[in-house]
Write a protein that holds these residues in place. Sequence first.
Motif, PDB file in Angstrom:
ATOM      1  N   ILE A 140       0.857  -1.185   0.000  1.00 62.75           N
ATOM      2  CA  ILE A 140       0.000   0.000   0.000  1.00 62.75           C
ATOM      3  C   ILE A 140       0.892   1.233   0.000  1.00 62.75           C
ATOM      4  N   GLU A 141       0.880   2.001  -1.050  1.00 64.02           N
ATOM      5  CA  GLU A 141       1.687   3.215  -1.125  1.00 64.02           C
ATOM      6  C   GLU A 141       1.063   4.319  -0.285  1.00 64.02           C
ATOM      7  N   MET A 142       1.898   5.030   0.462  1.00 59.14           N
ATOM      8  CA  MET A 142       1.454   6.126   1.327  1.00 59.14           C
ATOM      9  C   MET A 142       2.268   7.361   0.958  1.00 59.14           C
ATOM     10  N   GLY A 143       1.897   7.982  -0.157  1.00 58.16           N
ATOM     11  CA  GLY A 143       2.665   9.107  -0.664  1.00 58.16           C
ATOM     12  C   GLY A 143       3.885   8.605  -1.413  1.00 58.16           C
ATOM     13  N   GLY A 144       4.794   9.522  -1.727  1.00 53.46           N
ATOM     14  CA  GLY A 144       5.960   9.151  -2.504  1.00 53.46           C
ATOM     15  C   GLY A 144       7.135   8.650  -1.695  1.00 53.46           C
ATOM     16  N   SER A 145       7.037   8.705  -0.351  1.00 57.85           N
ATOM     17  CA  SER A 145       8.192   8.350   0.471  1.00 57.85           C
ATOM     18  C   SER A 145       7.939   7.198   1.438  1.00 57.85           C
ATOM     19  N   MET A 146       6.727   6.628   1.438  1.00 52.60           N
ATOM     20  CA  MET A 146       6.428   5.548   2.373  1.00 52.60           C
ATOM     21  C   MET A 146       5.664   4.432   1.676  1.00 52.60           C
ATOM     22  N   LEU A 147       5.929   3.215   2.130  1.00 53.53           N
ATOM     23  CA  LEU A 147       5.231   2.048   1.623  1.00 53.53           C
ATOM     24  C   LEU A 147       4.861   1.163   2.810  1.00 53.53           C
ATOM     25  N   PHE A 148       3.579   0.833   2.923  1.00 52.48           N
ATOM     26  CA  PHE A 148       3.079  -0.004   4.012  1.00 52.48           C
ATOM     27  C   PHE A 148       2.748  -1.379   3.450  1.00 52.48           C
ATOM     28  N   VAL A 149       3.293  -2.433   4.085  1.00 49.82           N
ATOM     29  CA  VAL A 149       3.076  -3.797   3.590  1.00 49.82           C
ATOM     30  C   VAL A 149       2.621  -4.693   4.745  1.00 49.82           C
ATOM     31  N   PRO A 150       1.321  -4.757   5.035  1.00 50.89           N
ATOM     32  CA  PRO A 150       0.846  -5.702   6.047  1.00 50.89           C
ATOM     33  C   PRO A 150       1.015  -7.130   5.537  1.00 50.89           C
ATOM     34  N   GLU A 151       1.444  -8.018   6.424  1.00 53.75           N
ATOM     35  CA  GLU A 151       1.774  -9.382   6.034  1.00 53.75           C
ATOM     36  C   GLU A 151       1.353 -10.357   7.129  1.00 53.75           C
ATOM     37  N   VAL A 152       0.881 -11.529   6.720  1.00 53.44           N
ATOM     38  CA  VAL A 152       0.524 -12.601   7.653  1.00 53.44           C
ATOM     39  C   VAL A 152       1.275 -13.865   7.247  1.00 53.44           C
ATOM     40  N   LEU A 153       1.998 -14.462   8.190  1.00 53.41           N
ATOM     41  CA  LEU A 153       2.705 -15.717   7.962  1.00 53.41           C
ATOM     42  C   LEU A 153       2.070 -16.809   8.807  1.00 53.41           C
ATOM     43  N   VAL A 154       1.803 -17.962   8.190  1.00 49.81           N
ATOM     44  CA  VAL A 154       1.340 -19.152   8.909  1.00 49.81           C
ATOM     45  C   VAL A 154       2.221 -20.308   8.469  1.00 49.81           C
ATOM     46  N   ALA A 155       2.857 -20.993   9.419  1.00 49.07           N
ATOM     47  CA  ALA A 155       3.820 -22.031   9.042  1.00 49.07           C
ATOM     48  C   ALA A 155       3.802 -23.190  10.030  1.00 49.07           C
ATOM     49  N   TYR A 156       4.142 -24.372   9.510  1.00 47.66           N
ATOM     50  CA  TYR A 156       4.406 -25.540  10.342  1.00 47.66           C
ATOM     51  C   TYR A 156       5.782 -25.359  10.983  1.00 47.66           C
ATOM     52  N   ASP A 157       5.881 -25.712  12.268  1.00 45.45           N
ATOM     53  CA  ASP A 157       7.096 -25.449  13.028  1.00 45.45           C
ATOM     54  C   ASP A 157       7.556 -26.733  13.724  1.00 45.45           C
TER      55      ASP A 157
END
Length: 231
Positions: A140-157
């Motif tokens: 998700i771009e937030m103006g010309g100087s910031m980028l927001f990247v929400p992320e979800v990880l689900v893994a076998y451990d």
Amino acid sequence: MRKLIGLCFLSATLVATSARAQGIYIDRGDPSAISATVGGGIIKDGWGGGAMGGWTYRGVFDVGADLSYYKYTGGSNKNLSGISLTPFVTFHAIKAEEDELPISISATLGVQRQFYTGNSPVANPEGWGLYVGPSLYRRIEMGGSMLFVPEVLVAYDLKATRYYSGALDQSSGNLRDASGGAGYATDMKHGVRALLRPNLLVKAGNTKYLVMPYAGYQSGFVVGGNVGAMF
């Protein structure tokens, strides 16, 4: 997103040992890039921190490794310290494009080797680990100087620890033999890790900085953060 050519996301959740996908900030086909991060966090029965480096090939796959230090405050490894090395590889199976799929999907495999210290007067335990699973994220771009990247990880451990003694006079909390005798034992644990990572990229001139907090579950509540720079 082509204007983000050369960016690379490199971070590990350190205590959670969930290496990050370097190519999360770039489009498929963009130039390859490298980066480095440092950070730390807390998890059930311990805390730690470390550093990581890696390389991404044109936003398609990533390779890297994190080196972390641990200090255990509870459980079978109480009073011990540890150093772990975790190489990983990530494949970006689906990259979101404008006017197409809004979500990107990657898959990561990491293998951990861990060395413990401080278990005198008996031998230190040794550990191995493995995790594998998908990650979903959106840029998700937030103006010309910031980028927001929400992320979800689900893994076998998977985590396996080899103990070389059950003696009552050892420093750790591994008191498996009430009689105080010595004996070999392997503790193998299967689990699930689930992490939310609200990643933020900030451009300042020609430098790109990353601020990467995380929180979630891995054998208990885990929280921490990482910071880094792109090259």
